[in-house]
Design a protein around this motif. Sequence first.
Motif, short mmCIF file in Angstrom:
data_model
loop_
_atom_site.label_atom_id
_atom_site.label_comp_id
_atom_site.label_asym_id
_atom_site.label_seq_id
_atom_site.Cartn_x
_atom_site.Cartn_y
_atom_site.Cartn_z
N GLN A 191 -13.53 3.35 -4.54
CA GLN A 191 -12.24 2.77 -4.91
C GLN A 191 -12.34 1.26 -4.99
OE1 GLN A 191 -10.22 4.48 -1.48
NE2 GLN A 191 -8.97 5.73 -2.83
N LYS A 193 -11.00 -2.57 -4.42
CA LYS A 193 -10.41 -3.18 -3.24
C LYS A 193 -8.89 -3.12 -3.28
CE LYS A 193 -10.28 -7.48 -0.60
NZ LYS A 193 -10.75 -8.89 -0.52
N ARG A 196 -7.70 0.37 -2.48
CA ARG A 196 -7.83 0.68 -1.05
C ARG A 196 -6.73 0.01 -0.24
NH1 ARG A 196 -13.20 -0.83 -1.95
NH2 ARG A 196 -12.94 -2.64 -0.61
N GLU A 197 -6.46 -1.25 -0.57
CA GLU A 197 -5.44 -1.99 0.16
C GLU A 197 -4.06 -1.37 -0.05
OE1 GLU A 197 -5.87 -5.95 -1.26
OE2 GLU A 197 -7.50 -6.45 0.13
#
Length: 341
Positions: A191, A193, A196-197
């Motif tokens: 994924q 960044k 993901r965040e």
Amino acid sequence: MLHGKVIRVMWSHRDSDARRSGIGNVFVKNLSDSTDNVRLQGMFQKCGDILSCKVVMTEDGKSKGYGFVQFESEECANAAIEKLNASHVEGKKIYVGKFVRKNDRVLPNPDAKYTNLYFKNLDPDVTEEVLQEKFFEFGKIASLVISKDENGMPKGFGFVNFESPEDAKLPLEALNGSQLGLKVLYVARVQKKAERERLLRLQFEEKRKEQILKFKGSNVYVKNIDDDVNDDDLREHFSLCGKITSAKLMRDHKGISRGFGFVCFPTPDEASKAVNTFHGYMFHRKPLYVDGYCSKERGQASTSSATICTTYGRTCWTFYSCYPGWCITQLLLLLYLQDRD
């Protein structure tokens, strides 16, 4: 050009909501290296009035291959997308679509195609050869690597890239959560960044809402706490009103008390008893301020309120406003003494 940098000039919008809404803003990517701001405007000016356009550049002045066009209206932006998306410009097929802020971008479709997988929680004794055999059972592998530190020791995670998306889905379903060596293996698709965040934020918000609902009306805010008081003192003092789920005194980065904290009870009745019993109570030389905890959402939605309270035989108006995590109380006026003739 100004001091060696390309600047962008557009009409001022005093309405901040209009500026931030993204209405009429178009995102363009896969531009050729020779496309600059002037050429970008020439490509889109037939679609409507342009407020500004910009090709994103590197520090040394080279195009990053994407840019933005701000139209005067949403209709012009839609016309540009319909006319120019997937068109060929200078030998490249460009993408034109509505600009979406990073925080508003939706998570990819679960059915999206991917070939790159991420694995972690790897047993130190498991080698790349062992993983090659394990993943090869599901299809042809383009590459596989275990990340290592500067000393050549495995970090416990790595990546495997399959040649086809169909083959990549099989180990994701079969190996994730399986035992490999002495550890349980975690396998997921790679994924970005930002994705993901966003996913972590959603998970955090869900857990936070669960906690708020679980302890709704049971959390008590306490301030004007003496510097000598610690968590145990706070817990022992409020335990007179019932069982304590948690008692926390807030401290700064140096560990010094900030003079306020929170006490959580299992039930709203016990929390209400604590507010009624200990608000104004002298504790370690200082009178406590005790009230129900006001969440951020409730604080933002609420307006200043007024209540009538009776303290030491005197009636007064107490005005308060809710803020994220604390309430500020101001005594404005003593109106009269009770039972005064």
